[in-house]
Design an enzyme around this catalytic site. Structure first.
Site, PDB file in Angstrom:
ATOM      1  N   ILE A   1      35.642  20.062  -2.306  1.00  0.00           N
ATOM      2  CA  ILE A   1      36.561  19.701  -1.300  1.00  0.00           C
ATOM      3  C   ILE A   1      36.428  20.319  -0.202  1.00  0.00           C
ATOM      4  CG2 ILE A   1      39.007  19.543  -0.653  1.00  0.00           C
ATOM      5  CD1 ILE A   1      39.840  19.380  -3.335  1.00  0.00           C
ATOM      6  N   HIS A   2      35.929  21.633   0.059  1.00  0.00           N
ATOM      7  CA  HIS A   2      35.239  22.469   0.962  1.00  0.00           C
ATOM      8  C   HIS A   2      33.821  22.723   0.762  1.00  0.00           C
ATOM      9  CE1 HIS A   2      39.550  23.535   2.301  1.00  0.00           C
ATOM     10  NE2 HIS A   2      39.872  23.388   0.593  1.00  0.00           N
ATOM     11  N   PRO A   3      33.275  22.775   2.135  1.00  0.00           N
ATOM     12  CA  PRO A   3      31.779  23.125   2.351  1.00  0.00           C
ATOM     13  C   PRO A   3      31.665  24.480   1.644  1.00  0.00           C
ATOM     14  CG  PRO A   3      32.661  23.230   4.194  1.00  0.00           C
ATOM     15  CD  PRO A   3      33.894  22.831   3.425  1.00  0.00           C
TER      16      PRO A   3
ATOM     17  N   ASN B   1      34.348  27.789   4.709  1.00  0.00           N
ATOM     18  CA  ASN B   1      34.825  26.990   4.061  1.00  0.00           C
ATOM     19  C   ASN B   1      35.768  26.212   4.699  1.00  0.00           C
ATOM     20  OD1 ASN B   1      36.835  28.246   2.868  1.00  0.00           O
ATOM     21  ND2 ASN B   1      35.194  29.004   1.437  1.00  0.00           N
TER      22      ASN B   1
END
Length: 227
Positions: free
Chosen positions: A89-91, A97
């Site tokens: 969902i997050h980088p 992030n």
């Protein structure tokens, strides 16, 4: 409950679909389901795939289904089950992030597949991209991060193999029989307590399973005629 949702719920029930809350189906979701099925109080969010298929005589008590390609026939899903939980969902490999900084981050989830006759216990999380094989069992409170083989029992966080339900020869026979494709009335006459005898009996069934198929969206329910 809005009056339109109430009418849709009644129509679904008349077609053999038990769904408690139509407003828990996202506006982008398309479900092609055989009947009868029960979707319970499940939140369904299929944003990144064209449609989800749901097999006859399967049920889910409650939870969330997100970006699942298919759930097969005769599946039993417990309460608070999460299918297709995104891994990214997050980088995680960017400098930050935070979604407030990485505004152009996009991640496309890999669809999750649940095959036939799968039993998933309460509070289980199945991550995106996982395939759960025919006849598998997942113990309650498990987090499934890897594929589950046919007729395998797994449990834990992360889920690990416990054992197979049957010996290799019986598993091969069950998979070869594809019994879930046979007529339900004939299936109910078989000896389920004796697996070896069951595999012999099911091969004698000539009648294929024929189930009505229904298309469900947030605002419409229609029956799909077979050609």
């Amino acid at each position: 409950m809005k009056f339109h949702d109430y009418l849709l719920k009644r129509k679904a029930r008349a077609l053999g679909i038990n769904i408690n809350h139509m407003d828990r189906v996202s506006s982008s979701s398309v479900i092609h389901t055989e009947t009868p099925v029960s979707l319970g109080s499940t939140r369904i969010i299929n944003d990144s795939i064209e449609s989800m298929s749901f097999g006859a005589y399967s049920y889910v008590r409650s939870g969330m289904i997100s970006n699942v390609a298919s759930i097969g026939r005769f599946c039993s899903l417990g309460q608070n089950v999460t299918l297709g939980q995104s891994k990214r969902i997050h980088p995680a490999d960017w400098a930050s992030n935070s979604i407030y900084l990485c505004t152009d981050y996009q991640y496309v989830a890999t669809p999750t597949i649940i095959q036939n006759d799968v039993w998933i216990g309460q509070d289980v999380v199945v991550m995106e991209g996982v395939t759960v094989g025919n006849g598998a069992i997942i113990g309650r409170n498990s987090v499934v991060t890897k594929n589950v083989l046919p007729y395998q029992i797994v449990a834990g966080n992360p889920a690990r193999p416990i054992r197979f339900r049957f010996e290799d020869a019986l598993i091969e026979q069950l998979l070869h029989s594809q019994w879930w494709t046979r007529d339900i009335h004939a299936l109910r006459q078989l000896d389920y307590r004796n697996v070896a005898r069951f595999t012999e009996q099911v091969c004698a069934i000539q009648e294929p399973a024929i189930y009505p198929t229904i298309r469900i969206t947030r605002h419409k329910i229609t029956r799909i005629d077979r050609k």
